[in-house]
Design a protein around this motif. Structure first.
Motif: not given
Length: 363
Positions: A1-8, A23-33, A37-40
């Protein structure tokens, strides 16, 4: 197991968007979603397939449908949106039927928004994410999965709309039928639903998935980021390090497309620039880029990946192109599972109606 941080996690999503082949949906939507979690300062646990216990359940949540470039249909304007994301609601619906908590979350494909749904669901539910994937890229149809070619049932599966309705499909005759049912729900729900499928025990999951794909996406995202920071050619950096090939550089001349039966169908036409001046390129897409032509001759076909990088070094998703938009088209090799006879029958050019044999691109 490894832990991913915001940049990861950001690197993962950028890499997934490259591997999304449009495909796979817009990156902007993924980052917004993921921003909540990043803010916390939240992190994500990533586990290898071998770390999944044989008797524990994993499930695959994702969004399904075709995002519209023209905005929300007005007939849905009066419906209240659910507070939780539809894929998380779909997982919760499955847990209620299984009577057991899910142990780990898996991604359904590698894409900027759909993989973010898996990351979000894992963090939201306090579960680890599997470092594996059943596609190794984005794919247009539910049966385009290593689960399908290994004959692992897609059910039980949960489906949830963005308006909060939950449905559990306890059995279905085959993945093609599941595709039809889910797409029908999507068409009735502004062309997007959340799905959680392949709820199976670890002993099945571990024999079904392509290992280490989240790490692979993270590596591509890190290559992209570092190349941009250094002012280097992103497309060249990725293809040099990941056995890829630059196929074309040019600008968009036209992009006819339509949404039909829950899919985006279309073509991207480009005129060449720099070393490709005087040449033309065309990509045929069904949500994802499936087959490409250089000067009217077939160049690359699925299951190899046809990826798009813009002039700023960022990955591009369909269908929001602009006339004159500059891009570099690159190819990356398909995961080996797709180049087997079973894989090609499921996701080769003949599946999409092209009467040609798959030939891997040449570096």
């Amino acid at each position: 197991m490894r832990e991913l941080n915001k940049q990861d996690m950001i690197d993962v999503l950028y890499g997934c968007t490259v591997l999304g082949t449009g495909g796979g949906g817009p990156l902007e939507e993924g980052l917004a979603l993921m921003e909540q979690h990043f803010e916390k300062g939240e992190t994500l646990k990533l586990i290898k397939l071998a770390e999944l216990p044989d008797d524990e359940y994993a499930v695959t949540p994702y969004g399904c449908g075709a995002p519209s470039a023209s905005g929300k249909d007005p007939k849905f304007a009066g419906l209240k949106l659910a507070e939780e994301s539809a894929p998380v609601l779909a997982v919760q619906a499955l847990e209620s039927v299984l009577g057991k908590k899910i142990y780990a979350i898996g991604s359904t494909e590698l894409g900027g928004a759909n993989t973010a749904e898996a990351l979000h669901a894992a963090i939201e539910m306090g579960l680890p994410l599997l470092d594996a994937d059943p596609a190794g890229r984005s794919v247009p149809e539910l049966q385009h999965s290593t689960y399908y070619i290994k004959d692992v049932p897609i059910y039980p599966m949960g489906v949830a709309t963005h308006f909060g309705e939950k449905i559990v499909i306890q059995n279905v005759q085959n993945d093609l039928r599941a595709e039809d049912i889910v797409r029908a729900i999507a068409v009735a729900s502004d062309n997007l639903v959340g799905v959680a499928d392949h709820a199976h025990q670890g002993k099945v999951i571990k024999e079904s998935l392509i290992p280490d794909m989240i790490t692979y996406a993270q590596e591509i995202g890190a290559i992209l980021r570092k190349a941009k920071e250094a002012g280097e050619d992103v497309a060249k950096a990725i293809t040099d390090e990941k056995e890829g090939k630059i196929l074309f550089k040019g600008s968009v001349t036209e992009f006819p497309w339509e949404t039909r039966d829950g899919f985006n169908y279309g073509e991207i036409h480009l005129k060449g620039e720099e070393d490709f001046a005087g040449d033309t390129y065309k990509i045929w897409l069904k949500n994802e880029n499936i087959i490409s032509y250089r000067n009217g001759e077939i160049d690359v076909t699925a299951p190899d990946l046809i990826c798009m990088i813009d002039e700023n070094g960022d990955p591009i998703t369909t269908p929001g192109f602009e006339i004159g938009q500059k891009m570099t088209i690159i190819a990356l090799p398909a995961p080996k599972a797709w180049t087997t006879p079973e894989g090609l029958a499921c996701f080769g050019p003949k599946h999409f109606g092209f009467d040609i044999e798959y030939k891997p691109f040449e570096r």
